[in-house]
Design a protein around this motif. Structure first.
Motif, PDB file in Angstrom:
ATOM      1  N   GLU A 104      26.555  31.224   3.088  1.00 51.18           N
ATOM      2  CA  GLU A 104      26.020  32.465   2.519  1.00 51.18           C
ATOM      3  C   GLU A 104      25.650  32.272   1.051  1.00 51.18           C
ATOM      4  N   THR A 105      26.457  31.496   0.330  1.00 50.74           N
ATOM      5  CA  THR A 105      26.135  31.204  -1.070  1.00 50.74           C
ATOM      6  C   THR A 105      24.796  30.484  -1.158  1.00 50.74           C
ATOM      7  N   THR A 106      24.577  29.487  -0.323  1.00 51.34           N
ATOM      8  CA  THR A 106      23.328  28.737  -0.305  1.00 51.34           C
ATOM      9  C   THR A 106      22.162  29.626   0.108  1.00 51.34           C
ATOM     10  N   ASP A 107      22.348  30.432   1.152  1.00 54.86           N
ATOM     11  CA  ASP A 107      21.281  31.323   1.622  1.00 54.86           C
ATOM     12  C   ASP A 107      20.841  32.287   0.529  1.00 54.86           C
ATOM     13  N   ARG A 108      21.801  32.863  -0.174  1.00 56.94           N
ATOM     14  CA  ARG A 108      21.461  33.822  -1.236  1.00 56.94           C
ATOM     15  C   ARG A 108      20.773  33.132  -2.408  1.00 56.94           C
ATOM     16  N   ALA A 109      21.217  31.936  -2.754  1.00 60.31           N
ATOM     17  CA  ALA A 109      20.592  31.196  -3.858  1.00 60.31           C
ATOM     18  C   ALA A 109      19.147  30.846  -3.499  1.00 60.31           C
ATOM     19  N   GLU A 110      18.921  30.409  -2.263  1.00 61.74           N
ATOM     20  CA  GLU A 110      17.567  30.064  -1.831  1.00 61.74           C
ATOM     21  C   GLU A 110      16.671  31.301  -1.790  1.00 61.74           C
ATOM     22  N   ALA A 111      17.193  32.424  -1.334  1.00 56.23           N
ATOM     23  CA  ALA A 111      16.408  33.662  -1.293  1.00 56.23           C
ATOM     24  C   ALA A 111      16.050  34.118  -2.703  1.00 56.23           C
ATOM     25  N   ALA A 112      16.987  34.016  -3.624  1.00 56.23           N
ATOM     26  CA  ALA A 112      16.717  34.404  -5.014  1.00 56.23           C
ATOM     27  C   ALA A 112      15.671  33.487  -5.629  1.00 56.23           C
ATOM     28  N   GLN A 113      15.765  32.184  -5.371  1.00 48.04           N
ATOM     29  CA  GLN A 113      14.782  31.244  -5.897  1.00 48.04           C
ATOM     30  C   GLN A 113      13.405  31.528  -5.309  1.00 48.04           C
ATOM     31  N   SER A 114      13.353  31.846  -4.038  1.00 50.14           N
ATOM     32  CA  SER A 114      12.082  32.164  -3.385  1.00 50.14           C
ATOM     33  C   SER A 114      11.447  33.403  -4.013  1.00 50.14           C
ATOM     34  N   ARG A 115      12.250  34.434  -4.267  1.00 51.34           N
ATOM     35  CA  ARG A 115      11.728  35.645  -4.913  1.00 51.34           C
ATOM     36  C   ARG A 115      11.226  35.324  -6.314  1.00 51.34           C
ATOM     37  N   PHE A 116      11.977  34.516  -7.049  1.00 51.63           N
ATOM     38  CA  PHE A 116      11.568  34.128  -8.395  1.00 51.63           C
ATOM     39  C   PHE A 116      10.251  33.358  -8.350  1.00 51.63           C
ATOM     40  N   ASP A 117      10.144  32.402  -7.427  1.00 48.55           N
ATOM     41  CA  ASP A 117       8.925  31.604  -7.312  1.00 48.55           C
ATOM     42  C   ASP A 117       7.726  32.493  -7.002  1.00 48.55           C
ATOM     43  N   GLU A 118       7.920  33.442  -6.123  1.00 48.00           N
ATOM     44  CA  GLU A 118       6.826  34.342  -5.760  1.00 48.00           C
ATOM     45  C   GLU A 118       6.409  35.216  -6.941  1.00 48.00           C
ATOM     46  N   LEU A 119       7.379  35.710  -7.692  1.00 49.02           N
ATOM     47  CA  LEU A 119       7.065  36.537  -8.852  1.00 49.02           C
ATOM     48  C   LEU A 119       6.408  35.730  -9.967  1.00 49.02           C
ATOM     49  N   SER A 120       6.734  34.449 -10.045  1.00 52.45           N
ATOM     50  CA  SER A 120       6.187  33.633 -11.128  1.00 52.45           C
ATOM     51  C   SER A 120       4.743  33.216 -10.876  1.00 52.45           C
TER      52      SER A 120
END
Length: 100
Positions: A69-85
């Motif tokens: 779950e820690t990995t899944d949440r970190a990857e989801a947050a990074q994906s959102r950041f990448d999309e916003l950037s």
């Protein structure tokens, strides 16, 4: 005060020797609790670590690190950041090309 039971908890921050955990129930934050950081599993002693915790009388009884779950949440947050950037194409370049 948070009721006794089992929660998903996210390590929010550290204050001196205390870890502040945000408690979740069905994906919603329902409270927080500060615990001695030494009572957490060593692998879960970092910000954003996801744990499964058990509370009794408002005190931590048990804590287990949830690596998946820690990995899944970190990857989801990074994906959102990448999309916003990603910036949309500039319309200035298009309008300059159309000018005589």
């Amino acid at each position: 005060m948070t009721t006794d039971g089992t929660y998903t908890a996210v390590v929010d921050r550290f204050e001196d020797d205390l870890a502040v955990l945000l408690l979740e129930d069905d994906g919603e934050t329902v409270g927080e609790v500060a615990v001695d950081a030494g009572r957490l599993p060593e692998v879960g002693r970092h910000a954003d670590a996801v744990l499964v915790v058990e509370l009794a009388d408002g005190e931590l009884v048990d804590a287990a690190y949830d690596a998946a779950e820690t990995t899944d949440r970190a990857e989801a947050a990074q994906s959102r950041f990448d999309e916003l950037s990603r910036q949309p194409p500039s319309t200035d370049a298009d309008s300059d090309a159309d000018s005589p």
